[in-house]
Design an enzyme around this catalytic site. Structure first.
Site, PDB file in Angstrom:
ATOM      1  N   TYR A 135      35.468  30.629  43.274  1.00 41.11           N
ATOM      2  CA  TYR A 135      35.830  31.945  42.709  1.00 41.11           C
ATOM      3  C   TYR A 135      34.885  33.030  43.230  1.00 41.11           C
ATOM      4  CZ  TYR A 135      36.816  35.381  38.981  1.00 41.11           C
ATOM      5  OH  TYR A 135      37.153  36.514  38.280  1.00 41.11           O
ATOM      6  N   LYS A 181      35.803  36.273  45.555  1.00 42.50           N
ATOM      7  CA  LYS A 181      35.569  37.647  45.083  1.00 42.50           C
ATOM      8  C   LYS A 181      34.604  38.379  46.015  1.00 42.50           C
ATOM      9  CE  LYS A 181      38.240  37.636  41.423  1.00 42.50           C
ATOM     10  NZ  LYS A 181      39.433  38.506  41.379  1.00 42.50           N
TER      11      LYS A 181
HETATM   12  P1  NAI Z   1      44.434  36.430  33.266  1.00 43.05           P
HETATM   13  O1  NAI Z   1      44.334  34.983  33.611  1.00 43.05           O
HETATM   14  O2  NAI Z   1      44.561  36.823  31.837  1.00 43.05           O
HETATM   15  O3  NAI Z   1      45.638  37.095  34.074  1.00 43.05           O
HETATM   16  C1  NAI Z   1      45.823  36.826  35.444  1.00 43.05           C
HETATM   17  C2  NAI Z   1      47.142  37.373  35.891  1.00 43.05           C
HETATM   18  O4  NAI Z   1      47.322  37.013  37.256  1.00 43.05           O
HETATM   19  C3  NAI Z   1      48.328  36.789  35.136  1.00 43.05           C
HETATM   20  O5  NAI Z   1      49.254  37.834  34.924  1.00 43.05           O
HETATM   21  C4  NAI Z   1      48.894  35.762  36.093  1.00 43.05           C
HETATM   22  O6  NAI Z   1      50.277  35.586  35.947  1.00 43.05           O
HETATM   23  C5  NAI Z   1      48.594  36.433  37.414  1.00 43.05           C
HETATM   24  N1  NAI Z   1      48.587  35.501  38.549  1.00 43.05           N
HETATM   25  C6  NAI Z   1      47.851  34.379  38.703  1.00 43.05           C
HETATM   26  N2  NAI Z   1      48.168  33.783  39.865  1.00 43.05           N
HETATM   27  C7  NAI Z   1      49.116  34.560  40.458  1.00 43.05           C
HETATM   28  C8  NAI Z   1      49.844  34.471  41.679  1.00 43.05           C
HETATM   29  N3  NAI Z   1      49.668  33.446  42.531  1.00 43.05           N
HETATM   30  N4  NAI Z   1      50.727  35.441  41.980  1.00 43.05           N
HETATM   31  C9  NAI Z   1      50.930  36.471  41.118  1.00 43.05           C
HETATM   32  N5  NAI Z   1      50.281  36.614  39.956  1.00 43.05           N
HETATM   33  C10 NAI Z   1      49.391  35.652  39.638  1.00 43.05           C
HETATM   34  O7  NAI Z   1      43.159  37.104  33.953  1.00 43.05           O
HETATM   35  P2  NAI Z   1      42.361  38.451  33.617  1.00 43.05           P
HETATM   36  O8  NAI Z   1      41.151  38.088  32.860  1.00 43.05           O
HETATM   37  O9  NAI Z   1      43.266  39.494  33.115  1.00 43.05           O
HETATM   38  O10 NAI Z   1      41.857  38.823  35.104  1.00 43.05           O
HETATM   39  C11 NAI Z   1      42.521  39.733  35.954  1.00 43.05           C
HETATM   40  C12 NAI Z   1      41.689  39.907  37.214  1.00 43.05           C
HETATM   41  O11 NAI Z   1      40.375  40.349  36.874  1.00 43.05           O
HETATM   42  C13 NAI Z   1      41.502  38.612  38.014  1.00 43.05           C
HETATM   43  O12 NAI Z   1      41.517  38.889  39.386  1.00 43.05           O
HETATM   44  C14 NAI Z   1      40.130  38.156  37.583  1.00 43.05           C
HETATM   45  O13 NAI Z   1      39.532  37.340  38.567  1.00 43.05           O
HETATM   46  C15 NAI Z   1      39.422  39.478  37.429  1.00 43.05           C
HETATM   47  N6  NAI Z   1      38.247  39.427  36.593  1.00 43.05           N
HETATM   48  C16 NAI Z   1      38.327  39.048  35.279  1.00 43.05           C
HETATM   49  C17 NAI Z   1      37.200  39.005  34.497  1.00 43.05           C
HETATM   50  C18 NAI Z   1      37.231  38.619  33.060  1.00 43.05           C
HETATM   51  O14 NAI Z   1      36.146  38.518  32.466  1.00 43.05           O
HETATM   52  N7  NAI Z   1      38.373  38.412  32.432  1.00 43.05           N
HETATM   53  C19 NAI Z   1      35.875  39.339  35.057  1.00 43.05           C
HETATM   54  C20 NAI Z   1      35.911  39.734  36.440  1.00 43.05           C
HETATM   55  C21 NAI Z   1      37.064  39.763  37.156  1.00 43.05           C
END
Ligand code: NAI
Length: 248
Positions: free
Chosen positions: A156, A160
């Site tokens: 991961y 990133k």
């Molecule tokens: P989440 O797991 O709640 O949502 C992820 C979203 O990405 C979902 O809508 C899922 O359907 C979609 N997704 C996953 N694989 C996919 C694919 N192959 N094609 C299309 N859509 C796909 O995650 P969250 O927490 O909302 O994270 C969103 C972004 O922020 C991610 O890139 C994550 O790495 C990043 N992030 C999150 C943090 C956190 O603390 N929650 C911290 C730093 C970054």
């Protein structure tokens, strides 16, 4: 589409917009007047989110961002139904955590293909249209983990960190064409992705955050709205940490 707001007339593609941070981003861009297209692996969930956004004309579509042809098809469909994408938010992301010695090759490949190759696929698919328009905005959601590293998240963190290099390269390559590309590095944000941390882990995490709290999806969405809009017109190639002070 709303005819008021600083993003009125923009067609925004938000990947992984069916929940969490992506859903909050979709909402804030819609509130700013953009027509928003939410894509996620689950098309029904994407359509449900799009249907609940303020304003009209928003769309939800199924798309796996790691599938280059599916991305090309969805971008073409958006052009037909809403107009060419002028604002792209690469938010889709997954984790497959494990200590390095236990990390399977599949875990490495899956995370790279969604988090890093997914962004390459989408940027490539929208760039021609943006170059033609001589304007466009790309915002990549990276992570503080890509800046600091994290035990148990080598795949991961590498994906990133890769997004950071990708962001700066795209920014340099396309600046003269009127296209800006920036990244946001969220700290720990309260979503499904971080839901299973457990109370003990959450407490020690909170203690490591100068502002003393985890972030909310809206904390990220507001910064996306800023970077997408005219107030950020002279900003490109930057990585903005939105993390309560974790990285400084
Ligand atoms: P989440 O797991 O709640 O949502 C992820 C979203 O990405 C979902 O809508 C899922 O359907 C979609 N997704 C996953 N694989 C996919 C694919 N192959 N094609 C299309 N859509 C796909 O995650 P969250 O927490 O909302 O994270 C969103 C972004 O922020 C991610 O890139 C994550 O790495 C990043 N992030 C999150 C943090 C956190 O603390 N929650 C911290 C730093 C970054």
């Amino acid at each position: 589409m709303s005819d008021v707001g600083e993003l009125s007339g923009e067609v925004a593609l938000v990947t992984g917009g069916s929940r969490g941070i992506g859903r909050a981003i979709a909402r804030s861009l819609a509130e700013a007047g953009a027509t928003v297209v939410v894509v996620a692996r689950n098309g029904d969930a994407a359509a449900e989110v799009a249907g609940a956004l303020p304003g009209e004309g928003h769309l939800g579509m199924a798309c796996d961002v790691s599938d280059a042809q599916a991305v090309v098809d969805v971008v073409r469909r958006i052009a037909d139904e809403a107009g060419p994408v002028s604002l792209l938010v690469n938010n889709a992301g997954i984790t497959r955590d494990n200590l390095l010695l236990r990390m399977k090759e599949d875990d490495w490949d899956a995370v790279m293909s969604v988090n890093l190759k997914g962004a390459y696929n989408t940027v490539k698919a929208v760039t021609k249209g943006m170059m033609k328009a001589r304007s466009g905005v790309v915002i990549n959601i990276t992570s503080v983990v890509g800046l600091m590293g994290n035990a148990g998240q080598a795949n991961y963190a590498a994906s990133k960190a890769g997004l950071v290099g990708f962001t700066k390269s795209v920014a340099r390559e396309l600046a003269s064409r009127g296209i800006r590309c920036n990244a946001i590095a969220p700290g720990y944000i309260r979503t499904d992705m971080t839901a299973d941390l457990g109370d003990g882990a959450t407490d020690s995490l909170q203690a490591s955050i100068p502002m003393g709290r985890l972030g909310e999806p809206e904390d990220i969405a507001g910064v996306v709205r800023f970077l997408a809009g005219p107030s950020a017109r002279y900003i490109t190639g930057q990585v903005l940490a939105v993390d309560g002070g974790m990285v400084m």
